[in-house]
Enzyme design. Structure first.
Site, PDB file in Angstrom:
ATOM      1  N   LYS A  72       0.370  -0.970  -0.013  1.00 56.15           N
ATOM      2  CA  LYS A  72       0.450  -0.056  -0.199  1.00 56.15           C
ATOM      3  C   LYS A  72       0.956   1.558   0.098  1.00 56.15           C
ATOM      4  O   LYS A  72       1.821   1.512   0.727  1.00 56.15           O
ATOM      5  CB  LYS A  72      -1.134  -0.184   1.226  1.00 56.15           C
ATOM      6  CG  LYS A  72      -1.665   1.235   1.759  1.00 56.15           C
ATOM      7  CD  LYS A  72      -3.133   0.731   0.835  1.00 56.15           C
ATOM      8  CE  LYS A  72      -4.485   1.876   1.028  1.00 56.15           C
ATOM      9  NZ  LYS A  72      -4.233   2.518  -0.604  1.00 56.15           N
ATOM     10  N   LYS A 108       5.458   2.434  -3.005  1.00 53.20           N
ATOM     11  CA  LYS A 108       5.547   4.052  -3.580  1.00 53.20           C
ATOM     12  C   LYS A 108       5.479   4.247  -4.885  1.00 53.20           C
ATOM     13  O   LYS A 108       5.820   3.076  -5.538  1.00 53.20           O
ATOM     14  CB  LYS A 108       6.116   4.617  -2.511  1.00 53.20           C
ATOM     15  CG  LYS A 108       5.881   5.778  -2.850  1.00 53.20           C
ATOM     16  CD  LYS A 108       4.973   6.721  -1.701  1.00 53.20           C
ATOM     17  CE  LYS A 108       4.346   7.903  -1.100  1.00 53.20           C
ATOM     18  NZ  LYS A 108       4.025   8.049  -0.543  1.00 53.20           N
ATOM     19  N   SER A 351      -7.669   5.109   4.435  1.00 58.24           N
ATOM     20  CA  SER A 351      -7.355   3.961   3.862  1.00 58.24           C
ATOM     21  C   SER A 351      -7.461   3.027   3.264  1.00 58.24           C
ATOM     22  O   SER A 351      -8.211   1.915   2.720  1.00 58.24           O
ATOM     23  CB  SER A 351      -5.564   4.431   2.349  1.00 58.24           C
ATOM     24  OG  SER A 351      -5.471   5.193   1.989  1.00 58.24           O
TER      25      SER A 351
END
Ligand code: NAD
Length: 418
Positions: A72, A108, A351
């Site tokens: 993530k 990322k 998130s």
């Protein structure tokens, strides 16, 4: 992989990691296993520009480790994006997710581009083509992007649409930070800034600081502007602020509503008439109660760490403080650092809530989202302060230790395949 070390941000992330690994007594073998990014993808792709030309862009996606679940992390559209910077940010995401107890590894991504100089059509073309290149790499159970510098809800909507078109069904769980109408979570847009404000308030109460808090913020995008608005709503006074266009200072206070209206109208802070222009570097060193770096990495360095005049350093940005500056702050002892992997974790926590809601197709109220967010932030702040007090280390070392230890334990339990 060694070539990544020539990037200053990746070198900084590794230096932090080794300091904490030594403190935790992690064996060399474990360090090597958890330091390097597990998967890195570099892509180059063409985009049709409005003037009829075709321009090539370079993008990246890095998945740091997959030991705890899917990965993530945000997508950055910025001219300075490099593989090294993205790898460092992915590593920090791993420690952050583990610290706050999320079932994710860190990731990322980014594209080297200047979104402010591109039309909406060009940005859509770039986003869709970049997403297309990532298709084998991302997915609700694999890797879930989110917004970061230069990206927003619209970019996430285009990413989700492109992915869904490819797989043949609507897959809202492939990204977070989407608009609420297509499966986004209430509160996600404000989550990072509201988390920063919540932690600042908590820490100021623990330190028994008098009100009103006087705040300075670097960066007035998603994280900076929401943190400021929230803190001002709670009674704080904004005395300094900066963005890429310039820095402003007014020790008597800057009217936040006027500032936001000016930014909305002109697209920048420079020229705002109710404060004086100041050098961006000098702004960070003005006297205040709370300094919030909310722009880029490596802005608190050995050059200015000694000169800071704040009581709380609330790291809204990722990696704003270099290891050399950290050592100076540790010696000074008069500044309470809310380390980035806690301070800005509100974004990834909500998130996570968004991903859970998408997987269950069951959506929460805003109240449920923020109550759950604040519970996690409170408990994590408490754990960090306890660790820092008991082990006599800085809050940064405490936070990183708690995160890195969890990843090391997960890797150890799973063993080496085959
Ligand atoms: P953004 O693009 O919305 O805003 C960035 C802001 O920083 C802009 O106002 C820009 O003008 C300013 N800026 C850039 N360079 C600057 C400089 N040298 N001096 C002063 N201002 C400068 O980005 P964002 O989403 O607010 O992210 C900011 C930071 O927060 C990044 O480090 C990002 O990784 C981190 N972060 C963001 C989220 C999120 O949910 N968006 C979550 C966690 C961490």
């Amino acid at each position: 992989m060694e070539f990544l070390l020539s990037d200053p941000t990746f070198a900084m992330a590794c230096e932090q990691f080794h300091r904490v690994a030594s403190f935790l007594g992690l064996p060399e073998k474990t360090r090597e296993i958890i330091k390097w990014p597990q998967r890195s993808l570099t892509v180059s792709f063409p985009v049709k520009m409005d003037n009829g030309t075709i321009r090539m862009f370079v993008g990246y996606r890095v998945q740091h480790h997959l030991a705890l679940g899917p990965t993530k992390g945000g997508i950055r559209f910025d001219p300075d994006v490099t593989l090294g910077e993205i790898s460092a940010l992915a590593m920090w995401m791993s420690w952050k997710c583990a610290l706050v107890g999320l079932p994710f590894g860190g990731a990322k991504g980014g594209v080297a581009c200047k979104p402010s100089e591109m039309s909406k059509k060009e940005l859509e073309g770039l986003t869709r083509r970049y997403t297309q290149e990532l298709i084998p790499f991302i997915g609700p159970q694999k890797d879930i992007p989110a917004p970061d510098i230069g990206t927003n809800e619209q970019i996430m909507a285009w990413m989700m649409d492109t992915y869904s078109m490819q797989v043949g069904y609507t897959a809202p769980g492939v990204v977070t930070g989407k608009p609420v109408t297509i499966g986004g979570s209430l509160g996600r847009r404000e989550a990072t800034g509201r988390g920063v404000a919540f932690l600042v308030k908590k820490v100021s109460e623990i330190l028994k600081m008098p009100n009103p808090l006087r705040i300075i913020v670097q960066g007035f995008g998603n994280v900076g502007s929401v943190s400021v608005r929230q803190l001002v709503e709670q009674g704080a006074v904004l005395i300094g602020v900066s963005d890429l266009s310039g820095a402003l200072y007014n020790p008597k206070g800057i009217n936040c509503a006027h500032l936001c209206a000016y930014k909305e109208k002109t697209g920048m802070l420079a020229g705002f008439p109710e404060a004086d222009p100041i050098d961006g570097f000098d702004l960070l060193c003005q006297r205040c109660d709370v300094l919030i770096p909310a722009a880029k990495e490596r802005v608190i360095t050995k050059k200015n760490a000694e000169k800071l005049q704040c009581r709380i350093l609330a790291e809204g940005a990722n990696g704003p403080t270099t290891p050399e500056a950290d050592k100076i702050l540790e010696e000074r002892k008069d500044i309470f650092v809310i380390p980035d992997i806690l301070c800005n974790s509100g974004g990834v926590i909500v998130s996570y809530f968004e991903w859970v809601q998408d997987m269950q197709s069951y959506f929460w109220s805003e109240r449920e989202v923020f109550d759950a967010l604040y519970r996690i932030l409170s408990a994590t702040l408490h754990s960090i302060m306890k660790f820092s007090h008991e082990r006599k280390v800085s809050t940064r070392i405490a936070a990183l230790s708690l995160g890195i230890k969890k990843v090391a334990e997960a890797k150890e339990m799973r063993g080496v395949f085959p």
